[in-house]
Design a protein around this motif. Structure first.
Motif, mmCIF file in Angstrom:
data_model
loop_
_atom_site.group_PDB
_atom_site.id
_atom_site.type_symbol
_atom_site.label_atom_id
_atom_site.label_comp_id
_atom_site.label_asym_id
_atom_site.label_seq_id
_atom_site.Cartn_x
_atom_site.Cartn_y
_atom_site.Cartn_z
ATOM 1 N N PRO A 224 0.811 -1.223 0.000
ATOM 2 C CA PRO A 224 0.000 0.000 0.000
ATOM 3 C C PRO A 224 0.849 1.280 0.000
ATOM 4 N N GLY A 225 1.876 1.314 0.852
ATOM 5 C CA GLY A 225 2.703 2.506 0.927
ATOM 6 C C GLY A 225 3.338 2.824 -0.408
ATOM 7 N N ASP A 226 3.902 1.792 -1.055
ATOM 8 C CA ASP A 226 4.590 1.997 -2.340
ATOM 9 C C ASP A 226 3.633 2.478 -3.409
ATOM 10 N N VAL A 227 2.491 1.797 -3.479
ATOM 11 C CA VAL A 227 1.538 2.134 -4.541
ATOM 12 C C VAL A 227 1.050 3.571 -4.373
ATOM 13 N N MET A 228 0.812 3.958 -3.110
ATOM 14 C CA MET A 228 0.297 5.305 -2.883
ATOM 15 C C MET A 228 1.359 6.368 -3.132
#
Lengths: 246, 240
Positions: A224-228
């Motif tokens: 999630p962190g990377d995608v966001m």
């Protein structure tokens, strides 16, 4: 880790309109997958296909080693293992909070009444509503109703829980209490969860994987962190610009 | 204008006999009508999503057939006057039986014809009440139940049924009262119900005011009793 849910080249059409195009997607046991995307992108249809509220048109769906298309009896078997929480709660309006939760264990798991009631009481306590057991859904706030609905889904002891925009119908001040319950379930029981939501805070805190869907396709996925932080596609950049951060 | 109370008291025994018959036809008629109505009402939505999932395999054509039969029944009965139905059953149907079979002396008792007519007629209207109530139940509740792995039958019994029944009560009250008043039409096939008793007394003494006033009040008492019974059921059910 084995996959508990696996979709291979799945398409879903309503009449002539294809809403899911060649979806390949798998969920591991214990994983929390968050699905985001604009409305009409197929997120709800995707999770409704997983517990067969919608039947896939082509492709293959394997849930808990049961292969779809399957006969009716096995579809019920899948549903016993895959619970669902709805945007509109869908509590049975003529049953109390306790009866709503005990109904599944009694009718689907064929438990005795006092055994089912015991389970229901424990779950009601777990979602912080012990003193509301005799209330009808109409006497509860939206947040309380959704917590009862989560307890009801847990009561049949499923292996997977699907959430279809569980906080979208709630007033802002009630969203937190529902998300807290969901976080606790993910942490305490290691429940496998697929959550369609716009709550990006929840996605980054609890999600193991984030999936961005657009126009019936999975466009991006990852932590999630990377995608966001590093959206690759214009569509995701645009979408993230539009969702509020809680 | 003179109003004679004695006319009323003298005619009361005969009118009571009529009222008893009216009540009998009504109770038998709406009881049978409920059975017909529930079957035809559910039949009209057999195999649709209102009753759970769409059927597969052999059940698909069967459900289509049931839907057509139920719809045909409802449309046929709704589309013709009840008085014509009663006349047909009492006068025409025995002739039809004679024509196609060897049975020579086939006839239907007037009272039997009256009861059957109410059953069949009320059944068609009740079918629509049942159908309307069932399709008004939020589909999300069915989905919630199915997602718990509960069978369609259990959901119909424990979720759709109880909710739909609460919604049926007000329109059913309407229909029961209509059926009760419809029994007055059986004067045409010679059933000695309340209206016919009134008519016969009137024909012998020409006291129209006293007789029809009494008859009207007796109908009113019976319809009020029906309405109050349904109100009682409505109050007894847990409301939400």
């Amino acid at each position: 880790m084995p996959s508990i849910i696996e979709l291979k080249n799945v398409c879903k059409s309503f009449g002539k309109t294809e809403v899911l195009h060649n979806i390949d997607f798998a969920v591991q046991e214990g994983e929390v997958v968050v699905v985001i995307g604009p409305s009409g992108s197929g997120k709800s249809t995707l999770i409704r296909c997983i517990n067969c509220l919608e039947l896939i048109t082509t492709g293959e769906l394997i849930v808990d080693s049961i292969r779809i298309p399957a006969e009716q009896g096995r579809i019920r078997q899948i549903r016993l293992e895959v619970g669902m929480v709805f945007q509109q709660f869908n509590l049975f309006p003529h049953m109390t909070a306790l009866e709503n939760i005990a109904f599944g264990p009694r009718k689907a798991r064929k438990m005795a009444k006092n055994e089912a009631t015991e389970i229901a009481r424990n779950l009601l306590d777990k979602v912080g509503l012990a003193e509301f057991e005799d209330k009808l859904p109409g006497q509860l706030s939206g947040g309380q109703q959704q917590r009862v609905a989560i307890a009801r889904a847990l009561a049949v002891n499923p292996k997977v829980l699907l959430f279809d925009e569980p906080t979208s119908a709630l007033d802002p001040e009630m969203i937190g209490e529902v998300l807290d319950v969901m976080k606790n379930i993910a942490k305490d029981s290691g429940m496998t969860m697929v959550v369609v939501t716009h709550e990006m805070g929840f996605a980054s805190q609890v999600g193991n994987r984030l999936i961005f869907m657009d126009d019936g396709r999975i466009v991006e996925e990852g932590k999630p962190g990377d995608v966001m932080k590093n959206p690759q596609s214009e569509r995701l950049k645009d979408f993230l610009g539009h969702v509020k951060h809680h | 204008m003179d109003f004679e109370f004695s006319v009323i008291t003298e005619s009361l025994p005969a009118l009571f006999e009529g009222a008893k018959l009216t009540w009998l036809i009504t109770i038998l008629g709406i009881t049978g009508g409920m059975v017909c109505g529930i079957l035809a009402g559910l039949g009209r939505i057999a195999g649709t999503e209102s009753l759970g999932e769409k059927p597969h395999g052999i059940f698909k054509p069967i459900s289509v057939l049931i839907r057509y039969l139920s719809s045909g029944y409802v449309e046929l009965i709704r589309g013709t006057p009840i008085i014509v139905q009663a006349m047909f059953l009492y006068f025409a149907f025995p002739m039809l039986v004679k024509a196609v079979t060897d049975i020579e002396r086939f006839r239907i008792e007037a009272l039997t014809a009256a009861v059957i007519t109410i059953i069949v007629n009320a059944g068609a209207y009740i079918a629509e009440i049942v159908r309307g109530s069932v399709i008004s139940v939020n589909k999300g509740l069915l989905e919630a139940g199915m997602s718990l792995g509960i069978s369609r039958f259990q959901l119909i019994v424990h979720v759709i049924g109880p909710i739909a029944i609460r919604r049926m009560i007000p329109p059913l009250g309407n229909q029961f009262i209509i059926s009760l008043k419809d029994t007055s039409l059986f004067i045409v096939i010679g059933v000695g119900e309340l209206t016919r008793q009134g008519q016969e007394i009137m024909a012998s003494n020409f006291r129209a005011l006293e007789i029809w006033l009494t008859v009207a009040i007796m109908y009113l008492i019976m319809t009020t009793a029906l309405a109050m019974t349904l109100r009682h059921f409505e109050r007894k059910m847990k409301m939400f």
